[in-house]
Design an enzyme around this catalytic site. Structure first.
Site, PDB file in Angstrom:
ATOM      1  N   GLU A  85       0.777  -1.228   0.000  1.00  0.00           N
ATOM      2  CA  GLU A  85       0.000   0.000   0.000  1.00  0.00           C
ATOM      3  C   GLU A  85       0.816   1.290   0.000  1.00  0.00           C
ATOM      4  OE1 GLU A  85      -3.380   0.137  -0.206  1.00  0.00           O
ATOM      5  OE2 GLU A  85      -3.207  -2.024  -0.541  1.00  0.00           O
ATOM      6  N   SER A 354     -37.327 -29.196  47.296  1.00  0.00           N
ATOM      7  CA  SER A 354     -36.618 -29.537  48.538  1.00  0.00           C
ATOM      8  C   SER A 354     -35.155 -29.108  48.541  1.00  0.00           C
ATOM      9  CB  SER A 354     -36.687 -31.047  48.771  1.00  0.00           C
ATOM     10  OG  SER A 354     -38.021 -31.464  48.954  1.00  0.00           O
TER      11      SER A 354
END
Length: 812
Positions: A85, A354
Site C-alpha cells: 500500500e 426440597s
C-alpha cells in the site's frame, strides 16, 4: 488611467488574499483531526480463563474488531501492508509527491479517478472520516494526513491503520482477520498469510477468501509477496516457496468464517451484567471452555431420555468453590428457537422444591440441634397466614420418628416442615436472605410461610449453586464471579464451620439417604459428593446439586413454558446428568474430602432415639456433634428384656395408621400395653374423617402453636436451648385448625368431623368438650368422631393433669 489600474489590481489582490485566507480557514477546520478517533473502539472480546475466545461481539457499526495487543507490531504483517500500500511509508511526511504525480497523470489520461496514490496515513484518515471519493475529499485527506504525521509516530499510525483496515466479511483489522481466516494471532502469521491479508485491501468484497475468486486473490497475494521481496523484506528462495503455497484457510470454502460462539448463555450473562469493558475490549471470564464443551455434551446426551418424560429442557452450572468463579454454564440443550432454547435455564427463577432444605438444617444445628435429634415425620396440619397447610412426603408415606440425619438425607417433607415450624419461618427467611436466595425482599416471611422449606421462594440455578458453595466453604457465603478481574465478594459467615461440616457429612453419606434413594445409581455415584435433589409442585422443576470442597455442580430439568413433566423427579431426571458431570469433572480421581474443623466430635448413640445408648439398645451408631451438644440423657426407647422400640405418645396417630395396615413392626407406645389391639381398642374405625371444604386464613392466637418443640418431660436428643420454651401444650388439638369452616352438604343438618389431639406425654385418655359440654373421652390415638350442627363451636381437649387446648371453628 494608471491609478485606476493600480486600484483594480489592489482590489483583485485583496480579494484573492481574502479568498485564500477563507480557503485556508475552511481547510484548516475541515482537516482537523481528533487523534482519539483514530483508535477504533472494539466490541467486547470475551475469553475464557485460559485466553481462548468465546465470542467476538461486533462494534457500534456492526463490524467485528479485535485490536492488536500492545507491544511491537507484527513484522510480517507490517512489511506486507507497507509493500502493498505505501512502499515509502517510513520516509514521506504523510503524502507521497512521486505517487501523487503518477496518480494525477493516470487520472487525467482516463478522465476520471482511477488511481488514488493514497498513503497509509491518508487511508487512515479516510477510514476514520469516511466520505465520497472526490478531489475535495482527497485534498482534505491529504491535509489530515500531514497533521496526523505531525502528532503521531509512524508506528502509531501504522498500528491505527492495521486496526481499521477492512478485511472482508464484515471483519475490521488484521488481528480480527488473522483469527477468522487462520485461527491465530496476527503476530503468528507467516509472510504468505500476511500477504494475503494485505491483498484483501484492494477489494475486500471481490477478493473474499471464501468467495469464487480465490485465483485472483492468490494472484494478488503473490504480487504482494513480490513487492516484499523487491523491498528486501523477503529473500528470493523464500519468495518462490511462499508463492507455491496454496491458500490454507480456516473453515470451509464457500462459507463465511465461523468465529467462536461458545457458551452463549454464559456470555450473554457476562455482557448483561453491566460491567465496564476493559481497555482493548478484552473480557477475561472465569469459564473453562474445554470443561464447558464437555458439560454441553453431557447435557445434550440426556435430551431424548428427558423428552420421553415430558421435559424439553435442561441446564447446568459448575462452580469453582475456592474462587466462586463459574467454570461452566449450560443454559439449555441448544441455543436455538427449539423448545425456547434461547432462554437461560441457569439464570431463570424457578421453584427449587426440597433443594433449600440443607440451609434449614444447618441453621438448626447452629441453634443447638444435632444430627441425632429425632424429628417427627408424621402427617400434621398447620395454620399459616395464607390458610391451612398439609404437607406430604414425596413417597406419600409418614415415617414416624426419624433422625435429623435421615430426615435431611432422604429429603422428608413432613419432618422438614416440622423443623421449620420449630425454628420459626422468620429466622429461616433471614438465613435465605443472607444466601441471596430471596429474590423478592419486599415480600415478608409470612408470604411464603412454612412453604419456605419446600420451594415457595423462586431461585435460579446459579443462585442455588452459590448457596451450596457456602456449605462447601465452611459456611462462608460469597457471590459468584463471572470475570477474572472481578474481585472476590466479601464473605459472610452464614453458618458456623462446624454446622457446615456436619451438613456436608450428612449429604455425602449414602446410608443417610438409603431409605428413599438407596436403589438409585445416579444418587450414589462413584465419587463421594454431597448430593441433594428437589422437585417442585406438579413435577414442573427437577433439581440436583452435588458438591465437594473443589466444585459445586447443579442441574435443572423442566420446561421453559412451565408445563409439568410426566412425574419426573430431581432424582430421576436431574441426578443422572449430575452423575455424568461428576465423571467429567473428577475423572477416575476421587474428590478431596471435607476438612473437619475444630469443635466437631464423635459420640455413640442409639440408632432409634438418638440418645446415649443403654444396655438394651441393640442398634448403635457413631454420630457427629458440635462440641457441647452431645446427648446426656440415656435412651428411653428400649427396656430390659423387651424387643420393642418404645415411642412417646405424640406418635400415637402415626403408629395407629401403621397398625391398621399391619406395619407396626417393633414400634410401641411408652407406658402402654405392647399388645396394640389393647392400646387402640377404643380408636375410631378406619376411614372416619372430616369433610372440611375450606379454611379461613385466620391465624392461631399467639402461644397456641400445636406441635412446636420438645416436651421437657421427654428426653429428646440434642434439644436446642434457643427452642427450649417452645413446648407449651402437652395436650393440643391437631385437627381441626383454629378458624376452620365446614360446609353442610345439601339436605344435611350436621357435618361429620373426627377431632384429633396430640399428647406429648403418656396420657391414657383425653376428654373432648364442645362448647363447654363433655363430648367424650378418647385413648390413643386421641381421636373422637362427632356430628356437629350449624353454628360456631369451641372445641376443647384436656388431659388428666388439666393441661389442654381449644380451637374455634364454624359449620355453615
Amino acid at each position: 488611467m494608471m491609478s485606476r489600474r493600480r486600484n483594480l489590481s489592489l482590489l483583485l489582490g485583496g480579494a484573492l488574499l481574502l479568498g485564500l485566507a477563507a480557503l485556508m480557514v475552511h481547510f484548516e477546520a475541515a482537516s482537523r483531526v481528533d487523534t482519539a478517533a483514530l483508535d477504533p473502539e472494539p466490541g467486547p472480546l470475551v475469553k475464557d480463563r485460559r485466553g481462548q475466545v468465546l465470542r467476538l461481539v461486533p462494534e457500534a457499526q456492526g463490524r467485528k474488531l479485535i485490536k492488536l495487543p500492545p507491544g511491537p507490531l507484527p513484522e510480517a504483517v507490517a512489511a506486507a501492508f507497507v509493500a502493498a500500500e505505501d512502499q515509502r511509508f517510513w520516509s514521506h511526511p504523510g503524502a507521497d509527491p512521486a505517487a501523487l504525480l503518477r496518480a494525477a497523470w493516470s487520472n487525467l489520461a482516463a478522465g476520471r479517478i482511477v488511481s488514488g496514490a493514497s498513503t497509509i496515513t491518508q487511508q487512515l484518515a479516510r477510514l476514520t472520516y469516511p466520505g465520497p471519493r472526490t478531489y475535495y475529499r482527497k485534498t482534505v485527506e491529504m491535509l489530515r494526513s500531514l497533521r496526523i504525521e505531525g502528532v503521531l509516530s509512524k508506528e502509531d499510525i501504522l498500528r491505527h491503520y492495521l486496526n481499521r483496515v477492512p478485511q472482508g466479511n464484515n471483519l475490521m483489522g488484521v488481528e480480527t482477520a488473522a483469527y477468522a481466516y487462520f485461527g491465530k494471532r496476527a503476530a503468528q502469521l507467516n509472510p504468505g498469510e500476511a500477504a494475503l491479508l494485505a491483498a484483501l485491501v484492494k477489494a475486500p468484497g471481490r477478493l473474499n477468501p471464501y468467495g469464487p475468486h480465490q485465483t485472483r486473490l492468490r494472484q494478488r497475494r503473490d504480487w504482494v509477496l513480490g513487492r516484499m521481496a523487491r523491498l528486501g523484506y523477503l529473500k528470493d528462495p523464500d519468495l518462490v516457496a511462499l508463492q507455491e503455497e496454496p491458500l490454507h484457510l480456516r473453515g470451509e470454502p464457500g462459507r463465511r468464517p465461523a468465529l467462536p460462539f461458545d457458551a452463549p448463555h454464559f456470555v450473554n450473562l457476562v455482557l448483561g451484567a453491566g460491567a465496564q469493558t476493559p481497555a482493548g475490549g478484552r473480557i477475561r471470564t472465569t469459564l473453562d471452555r474445554d470443561l464447558q464443551r464437555r458439560a454441553e455434551a453431557v447435557v445434550r446426551s440426556h435430551r431424548t431420555r428427558l423428552q420421553k418424560g415430558g421435559a424439553s429442557q435442561a441446564a447446568c452450572v459448575i462452580l469453582d468453590n475456592r474462587s466462586l468463579g463459574v467454570a461452566a454454564l449450560v443454559g439449555s440443550f441448544s441455543y436455538s428457537p427449539r423448545d425456547q432454547g434461547f432462554n437461560n435455564g441457569a439464570a431463570a427463577w424457578r421453584s427449587p422444591g426440597s433443594a433449600l432444605k440443607p440451609f434449614l438444617y444447618a441453621q438448626a444445628l447452629d441453634l443447638g440441634l444435632t444430627p441425632a435429634a429425632v424429628l417427627e415425620d408424621v402427617e400434621r396440619r398447620y395454620r399459616t397466614p395464607r390458610g391451612a397447610f398439609l404437607p406430604s412426603n414425596f413417597d406419600r408415606l409418614a415415617h414416624g420418628p426419624v433422625s435429623f440425619r435421615e430426615a435431611l438425607g432422604n429429603s422428608l417433607n413432613l419432618s422438614a416442615v416440622y423443623l421449620l415450624n420449630l425454628t420459626g419461618p422468620d429466622t429461616y427467611y433471614e438465613t435465605l436472605n443472607k444466601l441471596q436466595l430471596i429474590n423478592h425482599p419486599e415480600l415478608p416471611a409470612d408470604h411464603y410461610g412454612l412453604g419456605l422449606v419446600v420451594g415457595n421462594p423462586e431461585v435460579s440455578l446459579l443462585q442455588l449453586a452459590a448457596g451450596y458453595a457456602c456449605l462447601a466453604n465452611g459456611g462462608v457465603f460469597r457471590p459468584v464471579r463471572l470475570h477474572l478481574d472481578q474481585p472476590p465478594g466479601e464473605g459472610v459467615q452464614v453458618f458456623s464451620p462446624q454446622a457446615a461440616f456436619v451438613i456436608n457429612d450428612i449429604l455425602t453419606d449414602p446410608m443417610a439417604r438409603a431409605r428413599i434413594f438407596g436403589g438409585s445409581l445416579a444418587m450414589n455415584p462413584p465419587q463421594r459428593l454431597g448430593i441433594k435433589t428437589g422437585t417442585s409442585t406438579r413435577y414442573r422443576d427437577c433439581w440436583a446439586v452435588g458438591y465437594t470442597p473443589e466444585y459445586t455442580l447443579a442441574v435443572w430439568v423442566g420446561n421453559f413454558n412451565g408445563r409439568p413433566t410426566a412425574n419426573l423427579s430431581g432424582a430421576a431426571a436431574a441426578a443422572p446428568i449430575l452423575a455424568d458431570l461428576a465423571a467429567e469433572v473428577f475423572g477416575p480421581d476421587p474428590p478431596q474430602p471435607f476438612d473437619k474443623p475444630e469443635g466437631v466430635v464423635h459420640a455413640l448413640v442409639c440408632a432409634f432415639s438418638g440418645l446415649r445408648p443403654g444396655p438394651d439398645c441393640a442398634h448403635r451408631r457413631e454420630e457427629l456433634f458440635i462440641a457441647g451438644t452431645e446427648p446426656d440423657a440415656r435412651c428411653s426407647y428400649h427396656h430390659p428384656r423387651e424387643p420393642w422400640h418404645r415411642m412417646p405418645a405424640n406418635y400415637a396417630a402415626w403408629l395407629h395408621q401403621r397398625f391398621q395396615k399391619g406395619g407396626e413392626g417393633k414400634f410401641r407406645l411408652e407406658d402402654f400395653d405392647p399388645d396394640l389391639r389393647q392400646t387402640f381398642r377404643n380408636a375410631p374405625a378406619s376411614g372416619e374423617s372430616s369433610k372440611s371444604l375450606a379454611a379461613s386464613p385466620a391465624s392461631r392466637p399467639p402461644g397456641a402453636k400445636l406441635t412446636l418443640g420438645f416436651n421437657p418431660a421427654i428426653p429428646y436428643a440434642g434439644r436446642a436451648p434457643a427452642l427450649a420454651g417452645a413446648a407449651e401444650f402437652p395436650v393440643a388439638v391437631s385437627y381441626p385448625l383454629p378458624g376452620d369452616r365446614f360446609l353442610l352438604e345439601p339436605q344435611r343438618e350436621t357435618v361429620h368431623i373426627t377431632l384429633k389431639a396430640v399428647c406429648r406425654s403418656s396420657v391414657k385418655s383425653v376428654t373432648w368438650f364442645v362448647n363447654g359440654r363433655e363430648a367424650g373421652a378418647a385413648g390413643p390415638p386421641y381421636e373422637l368422631p362427632l356430628e356437629l350442627p350449624r353454628g360456631k363451636h369451641r372445641l376443647t381437649v384436656s388431659g388428666h393433669n388439666g393441661w389442654g387446648d381449644s380451637v374455634e371453628i364454624s359449620v355453615q
